[in-house]
Design a protein around this motif. Structure first.
Motif, PDB file in Angstrom:
ATOM      1  N   ALA A 177      -8.545  -3.654   3.728  1.00  0.00           N
ATOM      2  CA  ALA A 177      -8.284  -2.230   3.918  1.00  0.00           C
ATOM      3  C   ALA A 177      -9.192  -1.601   4.969  1.00  0.00           C
ATOM      4  O   ALA A 177      -8.926  -0.518   5.482  1.00  0.00           O
ATOM      5  N   GLY A 205       0.820  -1.208   0.000  1.00  0.00           N
ATOM      6  CA  GLY A 205       0.000   0.000   0.000  1.00  0.00           C
ATOM      7  C   GLY A 205       0.844   1.243   0.000  1.00  0.00           C
ATOM      8  O   GLY A 205       2.031   1.202  -0.312  1.00  0.00           O
ATOM      9  N   VAL A 232      -8.825   5.932   2.691  1.00  0.00           N
ATOM     10  CA  VAL A 232      -8.902   4.910   1.641  1.00  0.00           C
ATOM     11  C   VAL A 232     -10.046   5.249   0.681  1.00  0.00           C
ATOM     12  O   VAL A 232      -9.886   5.215  -0.541  1.00  0.00           O
ATOM     13  N   VAL A 276      -2.754  -2.516   3.125  1.00  0.00           N
ATOM     14  CA  VAL A 276      -3.258  -3.872   3.358  1.00  0.00           C
ATOM     15  C   VAL A 276      -2.106  -4.713   3.904  1.00  0.00           C
ATOM     16  O   VAL A 276      -1.288  -5.228   3.146  1.00  0.00           O
ATOM     17  N   VAL A 292      -4.323   3.797   1.077  1.00  0.00           N
ATOM     18  CA  VAL A 292      -4.743   2.425   1.341  1.00  0.00           C
ATOM     19  C   VAL A 292      -3.550   1.584   1.809  1.00  0.00           C
ATOM     20  O   VAL A 292      -2.445   1.691   1.283  1.00  0.00           O
TER      21      VAL A 292
END
Lengths: 274, 259
Positions: free
Chosen positions: A175, A99, A146, A154, A152
């Protein structure tokens, strides 16, 4: 949050168990992002997952192996080829990130300090469930960003639990902050579909299940998987044969975290992958 | 009434007397700097008295548990936020105590309508080299004593904390002769136990001008150790790890005791 009544001074307060709450109260951390309100008439832009990287983790006989490629991209430009995406949070925990780096590194920093702050103030180590949940909460607080199309993250979280029985634990997230415990392996980032295929195959029909692999065998599979991902995913660095840049591999075991030296990775690569 | 200067001075003096009486039974704590780090030690009957504050900082305290807890939390909070916004290397014990803790304790002590902090604390910060170790003792009124850090007086590689001044001075006198910076853990542990014993003995006798006999100190030490446990922690000098604090268990230390 209200200040504790025992405060004589703005530098003082009562006990706050949660470090991110403390940081927000002191204005040292951005407030949790609000979800954007849809403007009348204009359809909201769909969120595009853009975690351009490949991270994988699986359990093997020596604990959990966590590996990540080294490439950092912005759009279709490679900005950095030695990015560190596998981060040590404490002596037994690793957070590997896919991310937006700025958000991810900040999260790792908050998390690292949260665990230590908890241990120091509460005089006991935070439980694995508590740690897993702390990361989940950071992701949830970030979800507004996000939805706005920025930030974002993850991650994968790997740790070693000594209670109730000593065992390696592996979690992956979405997310929004939902956490899932992986029994055998986890992968995240844009190159993860290929990796997931390989790990599934190896675990079910390979020479032996992932959990029974020795260290060299595990490293070999991690390198092969990342190299495979880099074949189809431009955002994944894989193994840079020309520049001699290898993925970063760390192992979480009962004794703590080991970062494999590049020479060792290079040797396994030369023997079983190249 | 308190507005009159004389009344205020009187009230402060009464309060000092009261606090000193409250702190007087506090069991001693010794902190000794040596080759591999700093050893904190006390022999405890009940509550934990030695705590981790930050990567290179630890504290020991005597006093009211509620006040100790508030001050401990404040110290951890300040160090953690500083370490988070800047870096662990920017967390300084000197600033933590001088800038943050001392003024607040002084203020609480002198506000005669409010409650003072019933606590006396000993902080230590481990340096890269033994010469850089810092020891700070903070009193309930915000007064600070150091181990001489960089100033004219001869540096001390140790610090002591006890219920009474007399007890602390006996401990310091013993450590000044017995403790050497280049000692190993075993030697340092035994010096710390001697210091604790002499401090503890002095607390129990009202007007001992002469330090107790060496044999008597050893005997007292043996007696106490049969009933109570050793509480100890290390701040390790080893730079390969960020977090230098490590608590030592009684079981780990017993074999190192020389009788």
């Amino acid at each position: 949050m209200e200040r504790s009544p025992v405060a004589f001074d703005q530098n003082f307060s009562g006990a706050v168990g949660d470090f991110s709450v403390l940081l927000r109260r002191k204005g040292l951390l951005a407030p949790a992002a609000a979800n954007p309100v849809p403007q009348g008439g204009t359809p909201q832009k769909m969120w595009q997952p853009t975690e351009a990287t490949t991270i994988l983790a699986f359990k093997f006989s020596g604990g959990v192996l966590v590996a990540g490629d080294r490439r950092a991209t912005a759009g279709n430009t490679v900005v950095y080829d030695r990015a560190d995406k596998v981060l040590e949070i404490d002596r037994h925990s690793i957070m590997a990130i896919a991310g937006v780096p700025a958000t991810a590194w900040e999260m790792a920093r908050v998390l690292e300090h949260s665990f230590q702050y908890f241990r120091r103030t509460q005089l006991q180590e935070m439980s694995v469930d508590g740690k897993v949940r702390a990361l989940s909460k950071l992701l949830r607080d970030n979800f507004g960003f996000v939805m706005q199309g920025v930030g974002v993250v993850v991650p994968i979280f790997a740790t070693y639990d000594s209670h109730p029985k000593p065992e390696a634990r592996l979690y992956f997230y979405d997310a929004m902050g939902a956490q899932f415990e992986a029994t055998d392996y986890a992968a995240t980032g844009s190159g993860s579909p290929a990796v997931r295929g390989i790990l599934f195959y190896e675990n079910n029909w390979g020479a032996k299940p992932l959990q029974e692999l020795g260290e060299d065998e595990a490293v070999s599979i991690a390198l092969r998987a990342l190299d495979t991902a880099s074949q189809s995913d431009t955002a994944t660095g894989g193994v840079d044969r020309g520049g001699k840049i290898y993925p970063l591999i760390k192992i979480v075991s009962r004794d703590g975290i080991t970062t494999l030296p590049e020479s060792k990775i290079a040797a396994v690569f030369k023997e079983t992958v190249a | 009434m308190i507005e009159e200067p004389y009344r205020w001075v009187e009230a402060i003096a009464n309060r000092r007397e009261y606090i000193e009486a409250q702190l007087a039974p506090g069991s001693p704590i010794a902190a000794l700097g040596y080759r591999d780090g700093i050893l904190f030690l006390t022999v405890s009957q009940s509550r934990q008295k030695i705590f981790e504050v930050y990567d290179r900082i630890a504290m020991g305290a005597i006093g009211h548990p509620g006040d100790i807890e508030r001050l401990r939390m404040a110290a951890i909070e300040l160090a953690s936020t500083e370490g988070f916004t800047r870096s662990a290397a920017d967390v300084s014990l000197r600033r933590l105590v001088h800038y943050s803790l001392s003024p607040v304790m002084k203020n609480a002590f002198e506000q005669v309508y409010g409650a003072p902090y019933l606590a006396r604390m000993l902080f230590a910060e481990v340096g890269e080299r033994p010469e850089e170790d810092l020891f700070l003792r903070v009193e309930y009124d915000g007064e600070i004593a150091t181990n001489g850090a960089t100033y004219a007086q001869a540096r001390q590689d140790f610090a002591a904390l006890s219920g009474t001044q007399q007890s602390r001075e006996q401990m310091e006198a013993l450590l000044a002769t017995e403790h050497a910076q280049d000692a190993n853990l075993e030697t340092v542990l035994n010096s710390a136990l001697d210091a604790w014993s002499i401090g503890h003995m002095t607390l129990q006798t009202d007007d001992a001008k002469e330090p107790p006999e060496r044999a008597a100190v050893r005997k007292h030490r043996q007696e106490q150790l049969t009933n109570a446990g050793i509480e100890a922690a290390l701040l390790e000098r080893d730079a390969s790890r960020a977090i230098r604090y490590r608590s030592l268990s009684d079981k780990e230390l017993r074999p190192l005791i020389r009788d």
